[in-house]
Design an enzyme around this catalytic site. Sequence first.
Site, PDB file in Angstrom:
ATOM      1  N   GLY A  49      -8.288   6.174  -5.011  1.00 41.21           N
ATOM      2  CA  GLY A  49      -8.315   4.779  -5.428  1.00 41.21           C
ATOM      3  C   GLY A  49      -7.455   3.941  -4.497  1.00 41.21           C
ATOM      4  O   GLY A  49      -6.510   4.449  -3.878  1.00 41.21           O
ATOM      5  N   GLN A  54      -2.478  -3.076  -1.652  1.00 41.05           N
ATOM      6  CA  GLN A  54      -1.977  -1.975  -0.822  1.00 41.05           C
ATOM      7  C   GLN A  54      -2.324  -2.150   0.665  1.00 41.05           C
ATOM      8  O   GLN A  54      -1.724  -1.509   1.516  1.00 41.05           O
ATOM      9  CB  GLN A  54      -2.528  -0.630  -1.314  1.00 41.05           C
ATOM     10  CG  GLN A  54      -1.995  -0.228  -2.680  1.00 41.05           C
ATOM     11  CD  GLN A  54      -2.551   1.122  -3.092  1.00 41.05           C
ATOM     12  OE1 GLN A  54      -3.639   1.204  -3.658  1.00 41.05           O
ATOM     13  NE2 GLN A  54      -1.826   2.189  -2.789  1.00 41.05           N
ATOM     14  N   CYS A 103       0.488   8.321  -5.018  1.00 41.88           N
ATOM     15  CA  CYS A 103       0.062   6.989  -4.579  1.00 41.88           C
ATOM     16  C   CYS A 103       0.168   6.913  -3.068  1.00 41.88           C
ATOM     17  O   CYS A 103       1.172   7.339  -2.494  1.00 41.88           O
ATOM     18  CB  CYS A 103       0.960   5.936  -5.225  1.00 41.88           C
ATOM     19  SG  CYS A 103       0.529   4.250  -4.781  1.00 41.88           S
ATOM     20  N   LEU A 104      -0.865   6.366  -2.432  1.00 39.97           N
ATOM     21  CA  LEU A 104      -0.851   6.246  -0.969  1.00 39.97           C
ATOM     22  C   LEU A 104       0.263   5.311  -0.494  1.00 39.97           C
ATOM     23  O   LEU A 104       0.674   5.378   0.657  1.00 39.97           O
ATOM     24  CB  LEU A 104      -2.211   5.758  -0.462  1.00 39.97           C
ATOM     25  CG  LEU A 104      -3.383   6.727  -0.704  1.00 39.97           C
ATOM     26  CD1 LEU A 104      -4.708   6.069  -0.325  1.00 39.97           C
ATOM     27  CD2 LEU A 104      -3.198   8.032   0.047  1.00 39.97           C
ATOM     28  N   HIS A 145      -3.606   3.044 -13.047  1.00 44.98           N
ATOM     29  CA  HIS A 145      -2.750   3.115 -11.855  1.00 44.98           C
ATOM     30  C   HIS A 145      -3.146   2.022 -10.854  1.00 44.98           C
ATOM     31  O   HIS A 145      -2.288   1.301 -10.342  1.00 44.98           O
ATOM     32  CB  HIS A 145      -2.867   4.514 -11.226  1.00 44.98           C
ATOM     33  CG  HIS A 145      -2.137   4.688  -9.942  1.00 44.98           C
ATOM     34  ND1 HIS A 145      -1.114   5.601  -9.779  1.00 44.98           N
ATOM     35  CD2 HIS A 145      -2.272   4.061  -8.737  1.00 44.98           C
ATOM     36  CE1 HIS A 145      -0.661   5.519  -8.529  1.00 44.98           C
ATOM     37  NE2 HIS A 145      -1.350   4.598  -7.889  1.00 44.98           N
ATOM     38  N   GLU A 146      -4.460   1.897 -10.592  1.00 45.37           N
ATOM     39  CA  GLU A 146      -4.927   0.875  -9.639  1.00 45.37           C
ATOM     40  C   GLU A 146      -4.685  -0.531 -10.194  1.00 45.37           C
ATOM     41  O   GLU A 146      -4.281  -1.439  -9.466  1.00 45.37           O
ATOM     42  CB  GLU A 146      -6.408   1.067  -9.315  1.00 45.37           C
ATOM     43  CG  GLU A 146      -6.759   2.391  -8.654  1.00 45.37           C
ATOM     44  CD  GLU A 146      -5.859   2.726  -7.486  1.00 45.37           C
ATOM     45  OE1 GLU A 146      -5.446   1.807  -6.745  1.00 45.37           O
ATOM     46  OE2 GLU A 146      -5.546   3.918  -7.308  1.00 45.37           O
ATOM     47  N   HIS A 149      -1.320  -1.986  -9.609  1.00 48.37           N
ATOM     48  CA  HIS A 149      -1.075  -2.550  -8.272  1.00 48.37           C
ATOM     49  C   HIS A 149      -1.385  -4.049  -8.240  1.00 48.37           C
ATOM     50  O   HIS A 149      -0.758  -4.797  -7.497  1.00 48.37           O
ATOM     51  CB  HIS A 149      -1.943  -1.847  -7.218  1.00 48.37           C
ATOM     52  CG  HIS A 149      -1.406  -0.519  -6.773  1.00 48.37           C
ATOM     53  ND1 HIS A 149      -0.186  -0.370  -6.169  1.00 48.37           N
ATOM     54  CD2 HIS A 149      -1.952   0.726  -6.829  1.00 48.37           C
ATOM     55  CE1 HIS A 149       0.015   0.916  -5.879  1.00 48.37           C
ATOM     56  NE2 HIS A 149      -1.045   1.608  -6.277  1.00 48.37           N
TER      57      HIS A 149
HETATM   58 NI    NI Z   1      -1.281   3.674  -5.975  1.00 51.31          NI
END
Ligand code: NI
Length: 181
Positions: A49, A54, A103-104, A145-146, A149
Amino acid sequence: MAVRKIIRMGHPALRRVARELQVEEIGSDEIHRLVADMIDTLHDYGGIGLAAPQVNEPVRLAIIEISGSQTRYGDVDSLPLTVFVNPTIEILNSATCGYWEGCLSVPGLRGFVERPQHIKVTSRNLRGEEQNHELEGFLATVFQHEFDHLDGKLYIDHITDSTKLVFETEYERYVLPEEED
Ligand code: NI
């Protein structure tokens, strides 16, 4: 299309609330290019995701793509590539379940977070049409989670037990074998 740089924890843009897209903006070349870049970026970094903040674009847009058992999260439900524009969440059942999230934007770490496991998401697709998704289990966690952000939040904000924030290597070495018992 292009792979964008994913900004990491500490970059102030990750902590800002993103703005909604106007319906007429959704069909613009700029937004379609952003989504194409986000897909390339997600594939290049190997995630499931990605939210627009991000890649330092402060708009309420996220993509999720989960191809069954091939993820670093083990054997999980799959979801074909889906674009969520201006999403809202309704919690259908507040019972929670925990997962070790990554998480990236927080590379190398995993943390245990509990979230509601049955939600309804209302959003728009890239044609600007309203769409609804009922998500359960791990998919509900991934979406939340997304969604976080878009509100300037990270999964680490939800960790209630700091002993459950660990490096990924140690997660694989010590935590995963215990979970599999
Ligand atoms: Ni994330």
